[in-house]
Design an enzyme around this catalytic site. Structure first.
Site, PDB file in Angstrom:
ATOM      1  N   LYS A   1       0.828  -1.220   0.000  1.00  0.00           N
ATOM      2  CA  LYS A   1       0.000   0.000   0.000  1.00  0.00           C
ATOM      3  C   LYS A   1       0.856   1.261   0.000  1.00  0.00           C
ATOM      4  CE  LYS A   1      -2.371  -0.804   3.756  1.00  0.00           C
ATOM      5  NZ  LYS A   1      -1.729  -2.075   4.142  1.00  0.00           N
TER       6      LYS A   1
ATOM      7  N   ARG B   1      12.381  -6.736   5.253  1.00  0.00           N
ATOM      8  CA  ARG B   1      12.316  -5.285   5.061  1.00  0.00           C
ATOM      9  C   ARG B   1      13.286  -4.551   5.987  1.00  0.00           C
ATOM     10  NH1 ARG B   1       6.509  -2.399   4.894  1.00  0.00           N
ATOM     11  NH2 ARG B   1       6.425  -3.012   7.101  1.00  0.00           N
TER      12      ARG B   1
ATOM     13  N   ARG C   1      12.258  -2.569  11.647  1.00  0.00           N
ATOM     14  CA  ARG C   1      11.212  -1.987  12.468  1.00  0.00           C
ATOM     15  C   ARG C   1      10.694  -3.008  13.476  1.00  0.00           C
ATOM     16  NH1 ARG C   1       7.482   0.841   7.955  1.00  0.00           N
ATOM     17  NH2 ARG C   1       6.127  -0.829   8.660  1.00  0.00           N
TER      18      ARG C   1
ATOM     19  N   ARG D   1      -0.273  -9.294  13.163  1.00  0.00           N
ATOM     20  CA  ARG D   1      -0.925  -8.272  12.353  1.00  0.00           C
ATOM     21  C   ARG D   1      -1.843  -8.900  11.302  1.00  0.00           C
ATOM     22  NH1 ARG D   1       3.881  -5.003   9.974  1.00  0.00           N
ATOM     23  NH2 ARG D   1       2.252  -3.649   9.114  1.00  0.00           N
TER      24      ARG D   1
END
Length: 217
Positions: free
Chosen positions: A14, A127, A160, A171
């Site tokens: 997104k 990531r 992160r 999540r």
């Protein structure tokens, strides 16, 4: 007004697509995730339940997020339009947003990025992000020129807190329970929904597909 709601599970791309669309349409990209992380980094949310909630992978309360988005949409740069990334995530948030749109005569387009969960886990665990400029990399699909270092400013890249596998699975579980019904809400209430397969193709190909489908719609 160009109002786009970019919808999809964590890791569906997104953020990348929102940035590309924002450049094309010349409207702001409004990411609730980025906004919350900025508030945490600035110390605005220090010691609050928001910090603990984000680190656990759960969703921040509707009341906090609804108010944050309402404040952001009232800023001058959103007057011509905006792209929402990461909002709404619950039925309560969807109802709040639908009422906001109806009260202002806004007809939004919902873009749903569909991605296989195994692909998402591989994406997110690989990531890396620059803590200074926010640029995202991936150790397999989009590595920096120098391992562990941002191409733009030389800052050491970080993982992160919400990109560990345990948090990612949490999540995705929260997405299935709370957010997937939001897509059904949009469809059932007659909102325009564009479905895009974003599992395998590079971001540029997905972006072109989105543009073609928006023009057709």
């Amino acid at each position: 007004m160009k109002a786009i709601v970019l919808f999809g599970s964590p890791g569906s791309g997104k953020g990348t697509q929102a940035k590309l669309l924002a450049q094309r349409l010349r409207v702001p990209h409004i990411s609730t995730g980025d906004m919350l992380r900025d508030r945490v980094r600035s110390g605005f949310e220090a010691g609050t339940v928001v910090v603990a909630t984000m680190r656990s992978g759960a969703l921040v309360s509707d009341s906090v997020v609804n108010e944050m988005v309402k404040e952001r949409l009232s800023e001058p740069d959103a007057a011509r339009g905006f792209i929402l990334d990461g909002y709404p995530r619950t039925l309560d948030q969807a109802g709040t947003l639908a009422a906001y749109f109806a009260g202002r005569g806004i007809r939004e387009v919902v873009i749903h990025l569909a991605v296989d969960y195994n692909v998402i886990i591989a994406r997110l665990t690989g990531r890396r992000q620059c803590p200074r400029c926010g640029t995202l990399y991936n150790v397999s699909s989009h590595p920096p020129r120098v391992e562990g270092v941002c191409d733009l400013d030389g800052e050491a890249l970080i993982v992160r807190d919400d990109d560990s596998e345990a948090v990612i699975r949490g999540r995705l579980d929260a997405y299935d329970r709370q957010t997937r019904p939001v897509l059904e809400y949009f469809r059932a209430s007659g909102h325009r929904v564009i479905e895009v397969d974003a599992s395998d193709d590079p971001p540029e190909t997905v972006y072109r597909r989105i543009c073609q489908m928006m023009e057709s719609a």
